[in-house]
Design an enzyme around this catalytic site. Sequence first.
Site, PDB file in Angstrom:
ATOM      1  N   SER A  25      -8.362  22.113 -77.351  1.00 27.41           N
ATOM      2  CA  SER A  25      -8.430  23.464 -77.901  1.00 27.41           C
ATOM      3  C   SER A  25      -9.156  23.508 -79.249  1.00 27.41           C
ATOM      4  O   SER A  25      -8.904  22.697 -80.139  1.00 27.41           O
ATOM      5  CB  SER A  25      -7.019  24.034 -78.087  1.00 27.41           C
ATOM      6  OG  SER A  25      -7.095  25.272 -78.749  1.00 27.41           O
ATOM      7  N   THR A  72      -2.213  29.542 -74.035  1.00 26.69           N
ATOM      8  CA  THR A  72      -3.376  29.285 -73.192  1.00 26.69           C
ATOM      9  C   THR A  72      -2.936  28.687 -71.861  1.00 26.69           C
ATOM     10  O   THR A  72      -1.743  28.618 -71.552  1.00 26.69           O
ATOM     11  CB  THR A  72      -4.438  28.456 -73.959  1.00 26.69           C
ATOM     12  OG1 THR A  72      -5.623  28.408 -73.170  1.00 26.69           O
ATOM     13  CG2 THR A  72      -3.962  27.048 -74.282  1.00 26.69           C
ATOM     14  N   LYS A  76      -0.226  31.700 -69.575  1.00 23.06           N
ATOM     15  CA  LYS A  76      -0.463  33.099 -69.977  1.00 23.06           C
ATOM     16  C   LYS A  76       0.323  34.128 -69.155  1.00 23.06           C
ATOM     17  O   LYS A  76       0.643  35.198 -69.656  1.00 23.06           O
ATOM     18  CB  LYS A  76      -1.957  33.441 -69.876  1.00 23.06           C
ATOM     19  CG  LYS A  76      -2.808  32.754 -70.922  1.00 23.06           C
ATOM     20  CD  LYS A  76      -4.252  33.250 -70.863  1.00 23.06           C
ATOM     21  CE  LYS A  76      -5.136  32.478 -71.808  1.00 23.06           C
ATOM     22  NZ  LYS A  76      -6.492  33.024 -71.890  1.00 23.06           N
ATOM     23  N   GLU A  88       1.542  47.188 -73.714  1.00 18.08           N
ATOM     24  CA  GLU A  88       1.275  47.774 -72.393  1.00 18.08           C
ATOM     25  C   GLU A  88      -0.071  47.338 -71.798  1.00 18.08           C
ATOM     26  O   GLU A  88      -0.189  47.225 -70.574  1.00 18.08           O
ATOM     27  CB  GLU A  88       1.419  49.303 -72.416  1.00 18.08           C
ATOM     28  CG  GLU A  88       0.374  50.049 -73.179  1.00 18.08           C
ATOM     29  CD  GLU A  88       0.609  51.557 -73.106  1.00 18.08           C
ATOM     30  OE1 GLU A  88       0.363  52.147 -72.050  1.00 18.08           O
ATOM     31  OE2 GLU A  88       1.026  52.130 -74.128  1.00 18.08           O
ATOM     32  N   ASP A 112      -7.840  38.683 -75.224  1.00 17.20           N
ATOM     33  CA  ASP A 112      -9.024  38.132 -74.550  1.00 17.20           C
ATOM     34  C   ASP A 112     -10.014  39.243 -74.173  1.00 17.20           C
ATOM     35  O   ASP A 112     -11.212  39.136 -74.426  1.00 17.20           O
ATOM     36  CB  ASP A 112      -8.622  37.380 -73.283  1.00 17.20           C
ATOM     37  CG  ASP A 112      -7.961  36.045 -73.576  1.00 17.20           C
ATOM     38  OD1 ASP A 112      -8.309  35.413 -74.587  1.00 17.20           O
ATOM     39  OD2 ASP A 112      -7.097  35.634 -72.786  1.00 17.20           O
ATOM     40  N   ASN A 161     -16.849  39.498 -55.851  1.00 15.98           N
ATOM     41  CA  ASN A 161     -16.051  38.270 -55.788  1.00 15.98           C
ATOM     42  C   ASN A 161     -16.321  37.509 -54.504  1.00 15.98           C
ATOM     43  O   ASN A 161     -16.604  38.099 -53.463  1.00 15.98           O
ATOM     44  CB  ASN A 161     -14.563  38.606 -55.885  1.00 15.98           C
ATOM     45  CG  ASN A 161     -13.737  37.405 -56.308  1.00 15.98           C
ATOM     46  OD1 ASN A 161     -14.093  36.729 -57.282  1.00 15.98           O
ATOM     47  ND2 ASN A 161     -12.674  37.117 -55.601  1.00 15.98           N
ATOM     48  N   ARG A 162     -16.243  36.172 -54.619  1.00 12.06           N
ATOM     49  CA  ARG A 162     -16.418  35.302 -53.453  1.00 12.06           C
ATOM     50  C   ARG A 162     -15.441  35.723 -52.355  1.00 12.06           C
ATOM     51  O   ARG A 162     -15.825  35.895 -51.207  1.00 12.06           O
ATOM     52  CB  ARG A 162     -16.154  33.854 -53.906  1.00 12.06           C
ATOM     53  CG  ARG A 162     -16.185  32.828 -52.819  1.00 12.06           C
ATOM     54  CD  ARG A 162     -15.981  31.454 -53.399  1.00 12.06           C
ATOM     55  NE  ARG A 162     -14.676  31.314 -54.065  1.00 12.06           N
ATOM     56  CZ  ARG A 162     -14.267  30.199 -54.660  1.00 12.06           C
ATOM     57  NH1 ARG A 162     -15.058  29.146 -54.703  1.00 12.06           N
ATOM     58  NH2 ARG A 162     -13.083  30.142 -55.237  1.00 12.06           N
TER      59      ARG A 162
HETATM   60  P1  ATR Z   1      -9.924  32.595 -64.762  1.00 15.73           P
HETATM   61  O1  ATR Z   1      -8.623  32.762 -65.496  1.00 15.73           O
HETATM   62  O2  ATR Z   1     -10.900  31.671 -65.434  1.00 15.73           O
HETATM   63  O3  ATR Z   1     -10.536  33.903 -64.414  1.00 15.73           O
HETATM   64  P2  ATR Z   1      -8.958  32.356 -62.046  1.00 15.73           P
HETATM   65  O4  ATR Z   1      -7.922  33.394 -62.318  1.00 15.73           O
HETATM   66  O5  ATR Z   1      -8.584  31.150 -61.262  1.00 15.73           O
HETATM   67  O6  ATR Z   1      -9.574  31.804 -63.404  1.00 15.73           O
HETATM   68  O7  ATR Z   1     -10.193  33.104 -61.309  1.00 15.73           O
HETATM   69  C1  ATR Z   1     -11.366  32.455 -60.970  1.00 15.73           C
HETATM   70  C2  ATR Z   1     -12.401  33.467 -60.444  1.00 15.73           C
HETATM   71  O8  ATR Z   1     -13.648  32.792 -60.281  1.00 15.73           O
HETATM   72  C3  ATR Z   1     -12.048  34.058 -59.102  1.00 15.73           C
HETATM   73  O9  ATR Z   1     -12.587  35.366 -59.031  1.00 15.73           O
HETATM   74  C4  ATR Z   1     -12.751  33.100 -58.137  1.00 15.73           C
HETATM   75  O10 ATR Z   1     -13.072  33.677 -56.887  1.00 15.73           O
HETATM   76  P3  ATR Z   1     -12.017  33.667 -55.641  1.00 15.73           P
HETATM   77  O11 ATR Z   1     -11.120  34.877 -55.827  1.00 15.73           O
HETATM   78  O12 ATR Z   1     -12.874  33.783 -54.431  1.00 15.73           O
HETATM   79  O13 ATR Z   1     -11.279  32.357 -55.712  1.00 15.73           O
HETATM   80  C5  ATR Z   1     -14.015  32.822 -58.912  1.00 15.73           C
HETATM   81  N1  ATR Z   1     -14.618  31.521 -58.563  1.00 15.73           N
HETATM   82  C6  ATR Z   1     -14.147  30.296 -58.876  1.00 15.73           C
HETATM   83  N2  ATR Z   1     -14.965  29.329 -58.414  1.00 15.73           N
HETATM   84  C7  ATR Z   1     -15.992  29.965 -57.789  1.00 15.73           C
HETATM   85  C8  ATR Z   1     -17.169  29.519 -57.108  1.00 15.73           C
HETATM   86  N3  ATR Z   1     -17.466  28.220 -56.977  1.00 15.73           N
HETATM   87  N4  ATR Z   1     -18.009  30.463 -56.619  1.00 15.73           N
HETATM   88  C9  ATR Z   1     -17.721  31.789 -56.763  1.00 15.73           C
HETATM   89  N5  ATR Z   1     -16.621  32.259 -57.381  1.00 15.73           N
HETATM   90  C10 ATR Z   1     -15.771  31.363 -57.891  1.00 15.73           C
END
Ligand code: ATR
Length: 287
Positions: A25, A72, A76, A88, A112, A161-162
């Site tokens: 950190s 962290t 969280k 809120e 954040d 999102n993926r």
């Molecule tokens: P953080 O607190 O850093 O946001 P998280 O809550 O685990 O971490 O979220 C990670 C995000 O990055 C998610 O939206 C994840 O997509 P999924 O919902 O499909 O898992 C996305 N993510 C992580 N690795 C990825 C990758 N290799 N390609 C595309 N999206 C990715």
Amino acid sequence: MESNILKHDDGPLLLGVMGDPIKQSKSPVLHEAAMRELGLAGSYVPLHIRPEQLEAAVKGIKALGFRGVNITVPHKVNVMEFLDAVDEDARAIGAVNTIVNDNGFLKGFNTDGIGYIRSLKEEAAGDLSGSTVLVLGCGGAARGIIWALLKENPDEVIVANRTKENAERLAREWQSFGRLTACGFEEIKDYTARADIIINTTSVGMYPNLNETPIDVGLIPEGIVVSDLIYNPLKTLLLQEAVSKGCRIHGGLGMFVYQGAFAFEYWTGRPAPIPVMRKAVLAEFGV
Ligand code: ATR
């Protein structure tokens, strides 16, 4: 925050950050630089807290007389159940990264998202009202950012999102707070052309995967703002490619500095010395 103004007869300012792991950190460097600059006696310490010790550690904030702590990864979300109150916005986001101890009453905040937006506005984008923002990813970090972004009156926030269902769930949850559109990564090409700002919240491109980008860089429109939450490296491949397309770029260091600045202001009631804090963190990166 008048009630939070630090009284000097309270003794040295005790602050820290709880996480697991914690030794990486940069928060101690950030906050100790700020305390030095303002002449505040005290310390900001890294606290390695395992999940099973979180409740006891939070109680310890009161027992030890800490003014506050940052929270962290991975605490969280779970820390919220151990607090006396949760702001809120933090409640809506579903995560707390800052705890303020007011005479034994612990309240959780999330700096954040607001930290990120303050940094984006000051360093790259100016006024966000009326803009179309494409956010890549919808995890914890994205939730804070999108929540703060919606308060800036954007025209539209597109969440890509993926796993498309996760973006759709978020868009449904917050549909009453603004125009939110969800899409899957394979559909991004239908949305990039109207984006004024693209924000990467995924870890794609983070050290050591320096040759990866979260989207096909050919899709980035010329001259927009491209932002990446990643700060290791300071300039991801996505940002390098964006520069070659005449874009204004914004790296993740600003979010880190400003989330800390808000926390510092909550604890001390004093304006955070942001340039000094940024310089201290950059020095850690050898810049
Ligand atoms: P953080 O607190 O850093 O946001 P998280 O809550 O685990 O971490 O979220 C990670 C995000 O990055 C998610 O939206 C994840 O997509 P999924 O919902 O499909 O898992 C996305 N993510 C992580 N690795 C990825 C990758 N290799 N390609 C595309 N999206 C990715």
